[in-house]
Design a protein around this motif. Structure first.
Motif, PDB file in Angstrom:
ATOM      1  N   VAL A  84      -5.656  13.409  40.081  1.00 21.15           N
ATOM      2  CA  VAL A  84      -5.710  13.995  41.427  1.00 21.15           C
ATOM      3  C   VAL A  84      -6.995  14.780  41.653  1.00 21.15           C
ATOM      4  O   VAL A  84      -7.570  14.757  42.742  1.00 21.15           O
ATOM      5  N   SER A  85      -7.480  15.470  40.624  1.00 22.48           N
ATOM      6  CA  SER A  85      -8.688  16.287  40.769  1.00 22.48           C
ATOM      7  C   SER A  85      -9.929  15.443  41.028  1.00 22.48           C
ATOM      8  O   SER A  85     -10.942  15.936  41.520  1.00 22.48           O
ATOM      9  N   LEU A  86      -9.862  14.147  40.688  1.00 19.87           N
ATOM     10  CA  LEU A  86     -11.022  13.269  40.861  1.00 19.87           C
ATOM     11  C   LEU A  86     -10.962  12.449  42.155  1.00 19.87           C
ATOM     12  O   LEU A  86     -11.868  11.649  42.404  1.00 19.87           O
ATOM     13  N   TYR A  87      -9.929  12.638  42.961  1.00 26.98           N
ATOM     14  CA  TYR A  87      -9.824  11.873  44.216  1.00 26.98           C
ATOM     15  C   TYR A  87     -11.064  12.040  45.103  1.00 26.98           C
ATOM     16  O   TYR A  87     -11.597  11.054  45.608  1.00 26.98           O
ATOM     17  N   PRO A  88     -11.545  13.283  45.321  1.00 31.49           N
ATOM     18  CA  PRO A  88     -12.730  13.441  46.184  1.00 31.49           C
ATOM     19  C   PRO A  88     -13.957  12.710  45.644  1.00 31.49           C
ATOM     20  O   PRO A  88     -14.759  12.177  46.418  1.00 31.49           O
ATOM     21  N   ASN A 138     -13.148  15.076  30.796  1.00 32.31           N
ATOM     22  CA  ASN A 138     -12.804  16.438  31.224  1.00 32.31           C
ATOM     23  C   ASN A 138     -11.338  16.635  31.584  1.00 32.31           C
ATOM     24  O   ASN A 138     -10.849  17.756  31.580  1.00 32.31           O
ATOM     25  N   LYS A 139     -10.665  15.525  31.934  1.00 33.65           N
ATOM     26  CA  LYS A 139      -9.261  15.615  32.313  1.00 33.65           C
ATOM     27  C   LYS A 139      -8.453  14.533  31.592  1.00 33.65           C
ATOM     28  O   LYS A 139      -7.823  13.680  32.218  1.00 33.65           O
ATOM     29  N   PRO A 140      -8.457  14.561  30.257  1.00 33.60           N
ATOM     30  CA  PRO A 140      -7.757  13.502  29.497  1.00 33.60           C
ATOM     31  C   PRO A 140      -6.270  13.428  29.808  1.00 33.60           C
ATOM     32  O   PRO A 140      -5.674  12.351  29.780  1.00 33.60           O
ATOM     33  N   GLU A 141      -5.665  14.596  30.110  1.00 31.01           N
ATOM     34  CA  GLU A 141      -4.229  14.594  30.429  1.00 31.01           C
ATOM     35  C   GLU A 141      -3.953  13.856  31.733  1.00 31.01           C
ATOM     36  O   GLU A 141      -2.898  13.219  31.891  1.00 31.01           O
ATOM     37  N   GLU A 142      -4.898  13.907  32.666  1.00 28.87           N
ATOM     38  CA  GLU A 142      -4.731  13.170  33.916  1.00 28.87           C
ATOM     39  C   GLU A 142      -5.018  11.686  33.712  1.00 28.87           C
ATOM     40  O   GLU A 142      -4.381  10.823  34.307  1.00 28.87           O
ATOM     41  N   TRP A 143      -6.013  11.394  32.875  1.00 25.54           N
ATOM     42  CA  TRP A 143      -6.353  10.002  32.591  1.00 25.54           C
ATOM     43  C   TRP A 143      -5.187   9.272  31.952  1.00 25.54           C
ATOM     44  O   TRP A 143      -4.933   8.096  32.236  1.00 25.54           O
ATOM     45  N   GLU A 144      -4.443   9.961  31.104  1.00 23.14           N
ATOM     46  CA  GLU A 144      -3.308   9.340  30.425  1.00 23.14           C
ATOM     47  C   GLU A 144      -2.171   9.009  31.391  1.00 23.14           C
ATOM     48  O   GLU A 144      -1.324   8.173  31.087  1.00 23.14           O
TER      49      GLU A 144
END
Length: 232
Positions: free
Chosen positions: A132-136, A194-200
């Motif tokens: 979600v943090s990478l949507y923009p 930077n956001k491995p938990e989101e990537w997973e």
């Protein structure tokens, strides 16, 4: 974002875009009957394609505006998720609305395939609540679409043999390369690092299939765009 919220934002956006398209079509047809212009210009204004490109422009401006706002915060944006899901859900609504405005799917298979793919990818990301943090960072890709739409308007009115059209084409090609060929894979890299938990959270099929394939598609289109720009 709950499934119900995704459906609400997507549906409301789709309905809004459809209503706006119908309003545009009505207004443009009235203008076409009242202005002193050539038959070709009147045909463009009253045609079915014009409102859809206006919708595309609105979607591109909305996406780009939100992306620039979040990107202006630097790395702080990765900890500020507010509005990211909603902004992407609006894109989903645009794709759905534009798809429903396409009267003959069999004659416009490219649009249908593009929109179905986009809706599937976006819905999958929203449901899994992944990255979600990478949507923009991904939404900034729509900045090139603004110049693509300007080019369409210029071509529609036969205004292609001038410096403004060429500058618009070069800006489109440059932004396409920077945002889609370079920044898109960099965004995926940032998410992994930077956001491995989101990537997973991203579905493996999307992670190793859809996302890389989307980048290869950008390369395919950039090759065509570069040839078009160099030919000017």
């Amino acid at each position: 974002m709950e499934v119900k919220e995704i459906a609400t934002w997507t549906t409301a956006s789709a309905v809004g875009y459809q209503l706006f398209a119908k309003l545009c079509r009505s207004v443009l047809r009235r203008i076409a009957t009242r202005i002193d212009a050539s038959a070709e210009t009147k045909a463009v204004l009253s045609g079915k394609a014009f409102p859809t490109y206006i919708l595309s422009m609105l979607n591109a401006i909305q996406s780009t505006g939100w992306a620039l706002y979040k990107l202006s915060k630097g790395k702080e944006r990765w900890n500020d998720l507010s509005g990211n899901r909603e902004s992407v859900a609006l894109i989903n609504g645009y794709l759905l609305g534009d798809l429903l405005l396409t009267k003959r799917w069999s004659k416009d298979t490219a649009t249908v395939l593009h929109h179905f793919t986009g809706i599937s990818l976006i819905t999958g990301l929203l449901v899994s609540d992944a990255a979600v943090s990478l949507y923009p960072d991904a939404e900034i890709m729509e900045s090139s679409t603004i110049f693509l739409n300007i080019m369409w308007f210029l071509r529609a009115f036969g205004k292609t043999d001038n410096s403004f059209y060429r500058i618009t084409l070069y800006a489109f090609a440059l932004l396409f390369f920077v945002t889609r060929v370079v920044f898109y894979p960099y965004t995926i890299y940032q998410c992994r690092q930077n956001k491995p938990e989101e990537w997973e959270k991203v579905n493996p099929v999307m992670r190793y299939g859809a996302l890389p394939s989307l980048w290869l598609l950008q390369l395919f289109w950039f090759r065509k765009i570069a040839k078009m720009a160099l030919s000017q």
